[in-house]
Design an enzyme around this catalytic site. Structure first.
Site, short mmCIF file in Angstrom:
data_model
loop_
_atom_site.label_atom_id
_atom_site.label_comp_id
_atom_site.label_asym_id
_atom_site.label_seq_id
_atom_site.Cartn_x
_atom_site.Cartn_y
_atom_site.Cartn_z
N LYS A 11 0.82 -1.20 0.00
CA LYS A 11 0.00 0.00 0.00
C LYS A 11 0.86 1.25 0.00
O LYS A 11 0.53 2.25 -0.60
CB LYS A 11 -0.90 0.01 1.23
N GLY A 65 -9.30 -8.63 -0.92
CA GLY A 65 -8.19 -7.69 -1.02
C GLY A 65 -8.07 -6.86 0.24
O GLY A 65 -8.56 -7.24 1.30
N CYS A 66 -7.41 -5.73 0.13
CA CYS A 66 -7.21 -4.85 1.29
C CYS A 66 -8.53 -4.54 1.98
O CYS A 66 -9.48 -4.10 1.34
CB CYS A 66 -6.53 -3.57 0.84
N PHE A 67 -8.57 -4.75 3.28
CA PHE A 67 -9.85 -4.60 3.98
C PHE A 67 -10.32 -3.15 4.11
O PHE A 67 -11.48 -2.90 4.42
CB PHE A 67 -9.85 -5.27 5.36
N TRP A 68 -9.45 -2.17 3.86
CA TRP A 68 -9.88 -0.77 3.96
C TRP A 68 -11.05 -0.49 3.02
O TRP A 68 -12.07 0.07 3.43
CB TRP A 68 -8.73 0.16 3.62
#
Length: 241
Positions: A11, A65-68
């Site tokens: 990221k 994918g990215c949990f954000w």
């Protein structure tokens, strides 16, 4: 934006490149397309699903994918009561960001979605995940993030969730909703471990972060555009930073 010093993943290694891309795309008025075969409509709803009926709150655990961004989208879904970022697929003692980021724990960055089954069905949650949240044909990666911790997965809580998930994946593959086969894993939920507080509600707290602006805000825009009846303007927050 102030970067958090203990975040060490792709990221941040790609942040400068992504920022340049945000500027370019913003000037062009571009947004991310849907992940389904058609760019004008989401993938079809599941033919096998639970009916919407009043009852106790239910949970769904998915990795996309990215949990954000995953959390950020589902916090705007009508009928969703809470979304928590966390880790699933590995053991409790390895469920921390630094360890999971190494890629060898078995964990995937995941979200636990608590929802009202009278307002939204389990199948609809999966439809949103496949339509606007991630690309289920990417193996062990999503966008700039690479590793098994970013894999596509559904962690079912009971046989009915398993039946709906497996039937839906088979339906989407059979109808060629995507140009490539779906690689989403369907596994029994063995445990869900909430992520550190600074990960919770990250999109809400850091909307101008380059990673969020380039990768995740377009997903939220696509959800609002393609699922207007399910979009809620004010997000329901996990409640911690």
């Amino acid at each position: 934006m102030t970067f958090l010093p203990n975040l060490r993943s792709a990221k941040w290694t790609t942040a400068a490149t992504l920022l340049a891309g945000v500027v370019t795309l913003g000037a062009l008025g571009a947004c991310a397309p849907l992940y389904g075969a058609s760019e004008s409509a989401p993938v079809a709803p599941p033919s096998v699903d639970n009916p919407k009926t009043p009852g106790s709150s239910q949970t769904a655990v998915i990795a996309a994918g990215c949990f954000w961004g995953v959390q950020g989208v589902f916090e705007h879904v009508r009928g969703v009561q809470r979304v928590v970022s966390g880790y699933s697929g590995g053991s409790k003692h390895t469920a921390d960001y630094e360890t999971v980021s190494g890629g060898g724990t078995g964990h995937a960055e995941s979200v636990m979605i608590t929802f009202d089954p009278a307002q939204i069905s389990y199948g609809q949650i999966l439809q949103i995940a496949f339509s606007v949240v991630h690309d289920p044909t990417e193996l062990n990666r999503q966008g700039p993030d690479v590793g098994t911790q970013y894999r596509s997965a559904i962690f079912y809580a009971d046989p009915e969730q398993r039946r709906i998930a497996e039937s839906y994946i088979a339906q989407l593959n059979r109808t060629h909703a995507f140009s490539r086969p779906i690689v989403t894993q369907v596994s029994q939920l063995e445990g869900f471990y909430p992520a550190e507080g600074y990960h919770q509600d990250y999109l809400v707290h850091h909307p101008s972060a380059p990673y969020i602006a380039f990768n995740d805000l377009p997903k939220l825009d696509s959800f609002k555009r393609e699922f207007p009846d399910l979009y809620r303007p004010s997000p329901v927050l996990a409640g911690s930073r």
